[in-house]
Design a protein around this motif. Structure first.
Motif, PDB file in Angstrom:
ATOM      1  N   SER A 164       0.826  -1.211   0.000  1.00  0.00           N
ATOM      2  CA  SER A 164       0.000   0.000   0.000  1.00  0.00           C
ATOM      3  C   SER A 164       0.856   1.254   0.000  1.00  0.00           C
ATOM      4  O   SER A 164       0.406   2.321  -0.426  1.00  0.00           O
ATOM      5  N   ALA A 165       2.093   1.152   0.462  1.00  0.00           N
ATOM      6  CA  ALA A 165       2.983   2.313   0.469  1.00  0.00           C
ATOM      7  C   ALA A 165       3.565   2.590  -0.908  1.00  0.00           C
ATOM      8  O   ALA A 165       3.717   3.743  -1.306  1.00  0.00           O
ATOM      9  N   ILE A 166       3.874   1.517  -1.656  1.00  0.00           N
ATOM     10  CA  ILE A 166       4.560   1.723  -2.935  1.00  0.00           C
ATOM     11  C   ILE A 166       3.656   1.547  -4.146  1.00  0.00           C
ATOM     12  O   ILE A 166       3.971   2.042  -5.229  1.00  0.00           O
ATOM     13  N   ALA A 167       2.532   0.864  -3.974  1.00  0.00           N
ATOM     14  CA  ALA A 167       1.692   0.588  -5.146  1.00  0.00           C
ATOM     15  C   ALA A 167       0.210   0.596  -4.801  1.00  0.00           C
ATOM     16  O   ALA A 167      -0.513   1.522  -5.170  1.00  0.00           O
ATOM     17  N   THR A 168      -0.271  -0.422  -4.087  1.00  0.00           N
ATOM     18  CA  THR A 168      -1.713  -0.597  -3.980  1.00  0.00           C
ATOM     19  C   THR A 168      -2.083  -1.419  -2.748  1.00  0.00           C
ATOM     20  O   THR A 168      -1.304  -2.272  -2.306  1.00  0.00           O
ATOM     21  N   ASP A 169      -3.274  -1.181  -2.231  1.00  0.00           N
ATOM     22  CA  ASP A 169      -3.812  -1.983  -1.140  1.00  0.00           C
ATOM     23  C   ASP A 169      -4.310  -3.314  -1.711  1.00  0.00           C
ATOM     24  O   ASP A 169      -4.979  -3.336  -2.745  1.00  0.00           O
ATOM     25  N   ILE A 170      -3.985  -4.417  -1.052  1.00  0.00           N
ATOM     26  CA  ILE A 170      -4.376  -5.734  -1.557  1.00  0.00           C
ATOM     27  C   ILE A 170      -5.398  -6.412  -0.640  1.00  0.00           C
ATOM     28  O   ILE A 170      -5.619  -7.617  -0.736  1.00  0.00           O
ATOM     29  N   THR A 171      -6.038  -5.635   0.249  1.00  0.00           N
ATOM     30  CA  THR A 171      -6.984  -6.218   1.201  1.00  0.00           C
ATOM     31  C   THR A 171      -8.403  -5.681   1.061  1.00  0.00           C
ATOM     32  O   THR A 171      -9.297  -6.112   1.786  1.00  0.00           O
ATOM     33  N   ARG A 172      -8.672  -4.787   0.144  1.00  0.00           N
ATOM     34  CA  ARG A 172      -9.987  -4.158   0.062  1.00  0.00           C
ATOM     35  C   ARG A 172     -10.998  -5.063  -0.655  1.00  0.00           C
ATOM     36  O   ARG A 172     -10.639  -5.784  -1.575  1.00  0.00           O
ATOM     37  N   GLN A 173     -12.242  -4.976  -0.213  1.00  0.00           N
ATOM     38  CA  GLN A 173     -13.312  -5.829  -0.724  1.00  0.00           C
ATOM     39  C   GLN A 173     -14.361  -4.974  -1.428  1.00  0.00           C
ATOM     40  O   GLN A 173     -14.829  -3.973  -0.894  1.00  0.00           O
ATOM     41  N   ALA A 174     -14.741  -5.397  -2.620  1.00  0.00           N
ATOM     42  CA  ALA A 174     -15.593  -4.572  -3.481  1.00  0.00           C
ATOM     43  C   ALA A 174     -16.990  -4.372  -2.918  1.00  0.00           C
ATOM     44  O   ALA A 174     -17.461  -3.233  -2.764  1.00  0.00           O
ATOM     45  N   ARG A 175     -17.679  -5.453  -2.641  1.00  0.00           N
ATOM     46  CA  ARG A 175     -19.088  -5.322  -2.246  1.00  0.00           C
ATOM     47  C   ARG A 175     -19.270  -4.564  -0.931  1.00  0.00           C
ATOM     48  O   ARG A 175     -20.138  -3.692  -0.844  1.00  0.00           O
ATOM     49  N   PRO A 176     -18.511  -4.856   0.114  1.00  0.00           N
ATOM     50  CA  PRO A 176     -18.662  -4.047   1.324  1.00  0.00           C
ATOM     51  C   PRO A 176     -18.414  -2.554   1.087  1.00  0.00           C
ATOM     52  O   PRO A 176     -19.117  -1.706   1.645  1.00  0.00           O
ATOM     53  N   LEU A 177     -17.439  -2.221   0.246  1.00  0.00           N
ATOM     54  CA  LEU A 177     -17.157  -0.820  -0.038  1.00  0.00           C
ATOM     55  C   LEU A 177     -18.316  -0.153  -0.774  1.00  0.00           C
ATOM     56  O   LEU A 177     -18.807   0.901  -0.364  1.00  0.00           O
ATOM     57  N   LEU A 178     -18.745  -0.760  -1.876  1.00  0.00           N
ATOM     58  CA  LEU A 178     -19.784  -0.134  -2.695  1.00  0.00           C
ATOM     59  C   LEU A 178     -21.124  -0.099  -1.974  1.00  0.00           C
ATOM     60  O   LEU A 178     -21.813   0.931  -1.976  1.00  0.00           O
ATOM     61  N   GLU A 179     -21.488  -1.206  -1.374  1.00  0.00           N
ATOM     62  CA  GLU A 179     -22.778  -1.246  -0.691  1.00  0.00           C
ATOM     63  C   GLU A 179     -22.776  -0.341   0.541  1.00  0.00           C
ATOM     64  O   GLU A 179     -23.791   0.280   0.868  1.00  0.00           O
ATOM     65  N   GLY A 180     -21.639  -0.233   1.211  1.00  0.00           N
ATOM     66  CA  GLY A 180     -21.532   0.657   2.357  1.00  0.00           C
ATOM     67  C   GLY A 180     -21.695   2.118   1.996  1.00  0.00           C
ATOM     68  O   GLY A 180     -22.104   2.935   2.824  1.00  0.00           O
ATOM     69  N   ALA A 181     -21.372   2.458   0.735  1.00  0.00           N
ATOM     70  CA  ALA A 181     -21.515   3.839   0.267  1.00  0.00           C
ATOM     71  C   ALA A 181     -22.887   4.102  -0.341  1.00  0.00           C
ATOM     72  O   ALA A 181     -23.145   5.195  -0.836  1.00  0.00           O
ATOM     73  N   GLY A 182     -23.764   3.101  -0.318  1.00  0.00           N
ATOM     74  CA  GLY A 182     -25.128   3.305  -0.794  1.00  0.00           C
ATOM     75  C   GLY A 182     -25.369   2.913  -2.234  1.00  0.00           C
ATOM     76  O   GLY A 182     -26.355   3.350  -2.836  1.00  0.00           O
ATOM     77  N   PHE A 183     -24.510   2.060  -2.793  1.00  0.00           N
ATOM     78  CA  PHE A 183     -24.692   1.609  -4.172  1.00  0.00           C
ATOM     79  C   PHE A 183     -25.318   0.216  -4.211  1.00  0.00           C
ATOM     80  O   PHE A 183     -25.104  -0.610  -3.319  1.00  0.00           O
ATOM     81  N   VAL A 184     -26.061  -0.031  -5.276  1.00  0.00           N
ATOM     82  CA  VAL A 184     -26.585  -1.355  -5.574  1.00  0.00           C
ATOM     83  C   VAL A 184     -25.805  -1.889  -6.769  1.00  0.00           C
ATOM     84  O   VAL A 184     -25.793  -1.265  -7.843  1.00  0.00           O
ATOM     85  N   ILE A 185     -25.157  -3.018  -6.606  1.00  0.00           N
ATOM     86  CA  ILE A 185     -24.321  -3.591  -7.664  1.00  0.00           C
ATOM     87  C   ILE A 185     -25.184  -4.361  -8.648  1.00  0.00           C
ATOM     88  O   ILE A 185     -25.930  -5.257  -8.266  1.00  0.00           O
ATOM     89  N   GLU A 186     -25.069  -4.008  -9.924  1.00  0.00           N
ATOM     90  CA  GLU A 186     -25.844  -4.668 -10.970  1.00  0.00           C
ATOM     91  C   GLU A 186     -25.027  -5.680 -11.755  1.00  0.00           C
ATOM     92  O   GLU A 186     -25.572  -6.669 -12.244  1.00  0.00           O
ATOM     93  N   GLN A 187     -23.729  -5.419 -11.907  1.00  0.00           N
ATOM     94  CA  GLN A 187     -22.861  -6.363 -12.608  1.00  0.00           C
ATOM     95  C   GLN A 187     -21.542  -6.453 -11.858  1.00  0.00           C
ATOM     96  O   GLN A 187     -21.037  -5.450 -11.345  1.00  0.00           O
ATOM     97  N   ASP A 188     -20.995  -7.650 -11.800  1.00  0.00           N
ATOM     98  CA  ASP A 188     -19.733  -7.900 -11.099  1.00  0.00           C
ATOM     99  C   ASP A 188     -19.005  -8.969 -11.899  1.00  0.00           C
ATOM    100  O   ASP A 188     -19.330 -10.152 -11.809  1.00  0.00           O
ATOM    101  N   THR A 189     -18.021  -8.541 -12.694  1.00  0.00           N
ATOM    102  CA  THR A 189     -17.412  -9.425 -13.687  1.00  0.00           C
ATOM    103  C   THR A 189     -15.906  -9.528 -13.487  1.00  0.00           C
ATOM    104  O   THR A 189     -15.211  -8.510 -13.496  1.00  0.00           O
ATOM    105  N   PRO A 190     -15.351 -10.739 -13.306  1.00  0.00           N
ATOM    106  CA  PRO A 190     -13.891 -10.897 -13.298  1.00  0.00           C
ATOM    107  C   PRO A 190     -13.333 -10.519 -14.674  1.00  0.00           C
ATOM    108  O   PRO A 190     -13.845 -10.965 -15.694  1.00  0.00           O
TER     109      PRO A 190
END
Length: 205
Positions: A164-190
């Motif tokens: 996270s210091a040199i590049a990127t956080d590798i522990t964040r989770q998509a659905r908890p983040l988006l839903e916690g901000a009040g979004f409804v996920i319609e598509q989730d594609t690898p």
């Protein structure tokens, strides 16, 4: 500790001259697939948050009103040059994604590609994205995410202190983040490296 707005501004300013060498080819198809999920219509007002050097531009429709922001001035300068080379009219601004200088309900689409994993406070960034979106607007996210079903392991969290210091956080989770901000996920594609990188389309809930 090191993942702060000030540090991100410095490091992405340093990365800017070589960013395209690393990110252009590697994420080309993932960007295309993520943006293809959006229900595009002529005349839409679109915001690219954390737009970097503008690598999303080739995959966006031309009949839209396009705005772009990035924290690093060096990135915004490169984005402006890319837009000019592509013949795109883009209003590009240096701006903190956690403090967007736009009115409420201003955009039809907000695009956040490869930014949620590097922001100091992704929850705040998503709340801002929701604020500037119209009620019927669309959020397009593409990033790397830890699986939603379980928390990151202890070794992964330990490694994250470095990544996270040199590049990127590798522990964040998509659905908890988006839903916690009040979004409804319609598509989730690898879209890349199995299910590590995912493209999500969401709307304000």
């Amino acid at each position: 500790m090191f993942n702060t707005t000030a540090w991100n501004r410095v490091r992405y300013g340093l990365y800017a001259p070589v960013y395209d060498l690393v990110a252009e080819r590697a994420f080309r198809e993932a960007r295309r697939r993520a943006l293809a999920q959006v229900d595009w219509r002529p005349g839409m007002r679109v915001l690219l948050v954390g737009a970097g050097t503008g690598l999303d531009l080739p995959w966006l429709p031309r009949d839209i009103e396009l705005h772009a922001t990035d924290l690093a001035p060096a990135m915004v300068r490169r984005l402006a040059r890319r837009a000019e080379g592509l013949g795109r009219d883009v209003q590009a601004e240096v701006m903190d994604a956690e403090r967007l200088d736009y009115p409420d309900g201003h955009f039809d689409v907000v695009v956040m590609h490869l930014i949620l994993a590097v922001m100091p406070d992704p929850e705040r960034g998503l709340v801002e994205a929701r604020r500037v979106l119209k009620e019927e607007g669309q959020l397009c996210v593409m990033d790397k995410f830890q699986a939603d079903a379980r928390r990151a392991s202890l070794p992964r969290r330990g490694l994250n202190a470095l990544t996270s210091a040199i590049a990127t956080d590798i522990t964040r989770q998509a659905r908890p983040l988006l839903e916690g901000a009040g979004f409804v996920i319609e598509q989730d594609t690898p879209v890349m490296m199995g299910s590590l990188f995912r493209a999500l389309l969401a709307r304000p809930g």
